[in-house]
Design a protein around this motif. Structure first.
Motif, PDB file in Angstrom:
ATOM      1  N   ARG A   1      67.428  21.169 110.301  1.00 15.13           N
ATOM      2  CA  ARG A   1      67.873  20.182 109.298  1.00 15.13           C
ATOM      3  C   ARG A   1      68.933  20.791 108.386  1.00 15.13           C
ATOM      4  N   GLN A   2      68.719  22.023 107.974  1.00 17.09           N
ATOM      5  CA  GLN A   2      69.677  22.681 107.087  1.00 17.09           C
ATOM      6  C   GLN A   2      70.997  22.971 107.802  1.00 17.09           C
ATOM      7  N   LEU A   3      70.912  23.370 109.060  1.00 18.71           N
ATOM      8  CA  LEU A   3      72.120  23.637 109.835  1.00 18.71           C
ATOM      9  C   LEU A   3      72.901  22.354 110.091  1.00 18.71           C
ATOM     10  N   ALA A   4      72.190  21.279 110.406  1.00 18.93           N
ATOM     11  CA  ALA A   4      72.855  19.993 110.660  1.00 18.93           C
ATOM     12  C   ALA A   4      73.595  19.515 109.418  1.00 18.93           C
ATOM     13  N   SER A   5      72.956  19.680 108.270  1.00 15.64           N
ATOM     14  CA  SER A   5      73.590  19.264 107.021  1.00 15.64           C
ATOM     15  C   SER A   5      74.843  20.087 106.745  1.00 15.64           C
ATOM     16  N   ALA A   6      74.764  21.393 106.979  1.00 12.35           N
ATOM     17  CA  ALA A   6      75.906  22.269 106.721  1.00 12.35           C
ATOM     18  C   ALA A   6      77.063  21.988 107.674  1.00 12.35           C
ATOM     19  N   LEU A   7      76.747  21.589 108.901  1.00  9.49           N
ATOM     20  CA  LEU A   7      77.779  21.309 109.906  1.00  9.49           C
ATOM     21  C   LEU A   7      78.224  19.850 109.902  1.00  9.49           C
ATOM     22  N   ASN A   8      77.530  19.048 109.093  1.00  9.03           N
ATOM     23  CA  ASN A   8      77.840  17.620 109.007  1.00  9.03           C
ATOM     24  C   ASN A   8      77.719  16.934 110.372  1.00  9.03           C
ATOM     25  N   VAL A   9      76.598  17.203 111.056  1.00 12.07           N
ATOM     26  CA  VAL A   9      76.308  16.562 112.341  1.00 12.07           C
ATOM     27  C   VAL A   9      74.922  15.924 112.252  1.00 12.07           C
ATOM     28  N   PRO A  10      74.618  14.954 113.108  1.00 11.46           N
ATOM     29  CA  PRO A  10      73.291  14.314 113.060  1.00 11.46           C
ATOM     30  C   PRO A  10      72.168  15.327 113.305  1.00 11.46           C
ATOM     31  N   TYR A  11      71.170  15.276 112.460  1.00 15.01           N
ATOM     32  CA  TYR A  11      69.994  16.146 112.593  1.00 15.01           C
ATOM     33  C   TYR A  11      69.342  15.961 113.961  1.00 15.01           C
ATOM     34  N   GLU A  12      69.323  14.703 114.436  1.00 16.76           N
ATOM     35  CA  GLU A  12      68.674  14.398 115.714  1.00 16.76           C
ATOM     36  C   GLU A  12      69.337  15.115 116.886  1.00 16.76           C
ATOM     37  N   SER A  13      70.652  15.375 116.788  1.00 14.87           N
ATOM     38  CA  SER A  13      71.350  16.031 117.903  1.00 14.87           C
ATOM     39  C   SER A  13      70.853  17.463 118.088  1.00 14.87           C
ATOM     40  N   LEU A  14      70.642  18.179 116.984  1.00 17.70           N
ATOM     41  CA  LEU A  14      70.094  19.529 117.089  1.00 17.70           C
ATOM     42  C   LEU A  14      68.628  19.501 117.507  1.00 17.70           C
ATOM     43  N   MET A  15      67.881  18.527 116.990  1.00 18.10           N
ATOM     44  CA  MET A  15      66.474  18.395 117.382  1.00 18.10           C
ATOM     45  C   MET A  15      66.350  18.135 118.878  1.00 18.10           C
ATOM     46  N   ASP A  16      67.250  17.332 119.412  1.00 14.84           N
ATOM     47  CA  ASP A  16      67.227  17.014 120.837  1.00 14.84           C
ATOM     48  C   ASP A  16      67.529  18.255 121.672  1.00 14.84           C
ATOM     49  N   LYS A  17      68.557  19.003 121.266  1.00 15.94           N
ATOM     50  CA  LYS A  17      68.919  20.211 122.011  1.00 15.94           C
ATOM     51  C   LYS A  17      67.801  21.246 121.978  1.00 15.94           C
ATOM     52  N   ALA A  18      67.041  21.266 120.895  1.00 18.00           N
ATOM     53  CA  ALA A  18      65.935  22.222 120.769  1.00 18.00           C
ATOM     54  C   ALA A  18      64.684  21.752 121.505  1.00 18.00           C
ATOM     55  N   GLY A  19      64.711  20.518 122.006  1.00 22.02           N
ATOM     56  CA  GLY A  19      63.591  20.010 122.795  1.00 22.02           C
ATOM     57  C   GLY A  19      62.537  19.260 122.023  1.00 22.02           C
ATOM     58  N   TYR A  20      62.759  19.040 120.719  1.00 20.07           N
ATOM     59  CA  TYR A  20      61.749  18.366 119.907  1.00 20.07           C
ATOM     60  C   TYR A  20      61.657  16.879 120.229  1.00 20.07           C
ATOM     61  N   ILE A  21      62.784  16.244 120.448  1.00 19.64           N
ATOM     62  CA  ILE A  21      62.772  14.797 120.700  1.00 19.64           C
ATOM     63  C   ILE A  21      61.987  14.495 121.959  1.00 19.64           C
TER      64      ILE A  21
END
Length: 209
Positions: free
Chosen positions: A49-69
Motif C-alpha cells: 500500500r505504501q509503495l503503491a501510494s509513493a509510485l502513484n499506481v493502483p494498490y490492487e495492481s501490486l496486490m495482484d502481482k504479489a498473489g493476494y488477489i
C-alpha cells in the motif's frame, strides 16, 4: 512477472531510484531491494500500500502481482473455517457455565457469538489472523491491533440493538493480543475484554479490563 520485477519496472518507468522510493514510501531501501531481487517474494499488504501510494499506481495492481488477489477466495474460506473452530471451542465452555448461546453469521448483531445469562448479554467477536513468519518485519502488529480495537470499540459505542453488558474481541495471534491489551476502551460503560484463542490446542485466555 513477479511483484519484484513489476516494482522495478514501475520504478524505472518513473525514473525513481530505490533510495528515492524509500524516502517517498517510508519503506527501507534494503527492503525495496529485497523485493526487487526476489528475496522478499511476498511483501505484506501494508508495504504494498505504501509503495503503491509513493509510485502513484493502483494498490490492487501490486496486490495482484504479489498473489493476494488470487488468494482472496482461499483466505475467505480459511477465515470461515477458523471462525467455526473458534465457535466450537468457546460454545461448550460457555454452556457449562450456564450461558445460553446464539452463534451469529453477521447480520444486525455485533460479534460472532451472543451469550445470555440472567440479565447479562455478552457479545464475542472473533478476528482471525494468519500465522506469519517471524522474519516478516513489515507486518505492523501494533498498528493492526490498534486499528481492529478502534473500529470495534467505535461500532460498540453506537450499537443500540440490545443492552450489551460485556464485549470481547477474540484473536488467535499472541502478538496482536499483547498489543491490544495496551489499548483499552476509555469511554465505554460496559465490561470489555480481549481473548486469546489457541485454535490448535482448543484453549483460550480472557483478559478483562
Amino acid at each position: 512477472m513477479t511483484v519484484g520485477e513489476y516494482l522495478k519496472q514501475l520504478r524505472k518507468e518513473k525514473s525513481i531510484s530505490q533510495r528515492e522510493l524509500a524516502e517517498k514510501s517510508g519503506i527501507s531501501n534494503a527492503e525495496i531491494s529485497r523485493i526487487e531481487t526476489g528475496e522478499r517474494q511476498k511483501p505484506s499488504p501494508d508495504v504494498l500500500r505504501q509503495l503503491a501510494s509513493a509510485l502513484n499506481v493502483p494498490y490492487e495492481s501490486l496486490m495482484d502481482k504479489a498473489g493476494y488477489i488470487n488468494e482472496r477466495s482461499a483466505f475467505i474460506a480459511e477465515n470461515r473455517e477458523a471462525e467455526d473452530k473458534f465457535i466450537s471451542i468457546i460454545t461448550p465452555e460457555l454452556i457449562i457455565k450456564g450461558w445460553g448461546i446464539e452463534p451469529i453469521r453477521r447480520g444486525p448483531a455485533l460479534g460472532d457469538i451472543v451469550a445470555r445469562k440472567d440479565n447479562e448479554e455478552w457479545h464475542i467477536d472473533f478476528k482471525y489472523f494468519r500465522t506469519r513468519d517471524d522474519d516478516d518485519k513489515n507486518f505492523r502488529e501494533e498498528l493492526r491491533a490498534k486499528d481492529v480495537a478502534t473500529r470495534l470499540y467505535g461500532r460498540l459505542a453506537v450499537y443500540n440493538k440490545t443492552p450489551i453488558t460485556k464485549f470481547t474481541i477474540a484473536v488467535n495471534d499472541e502478538k496482536i493480543f499483547n498489543y491490544m491489551i495496551k489499548y483499552p476502551p476509555i469511554h465505554l460503560s460496559i465490561k470489555t475484554s480481549i481473548m486469546l484463542v489457541d485454535l490448535d490446542e482448543g484453549k483460550y485466555t480472557d483478559y478483562e479490563f
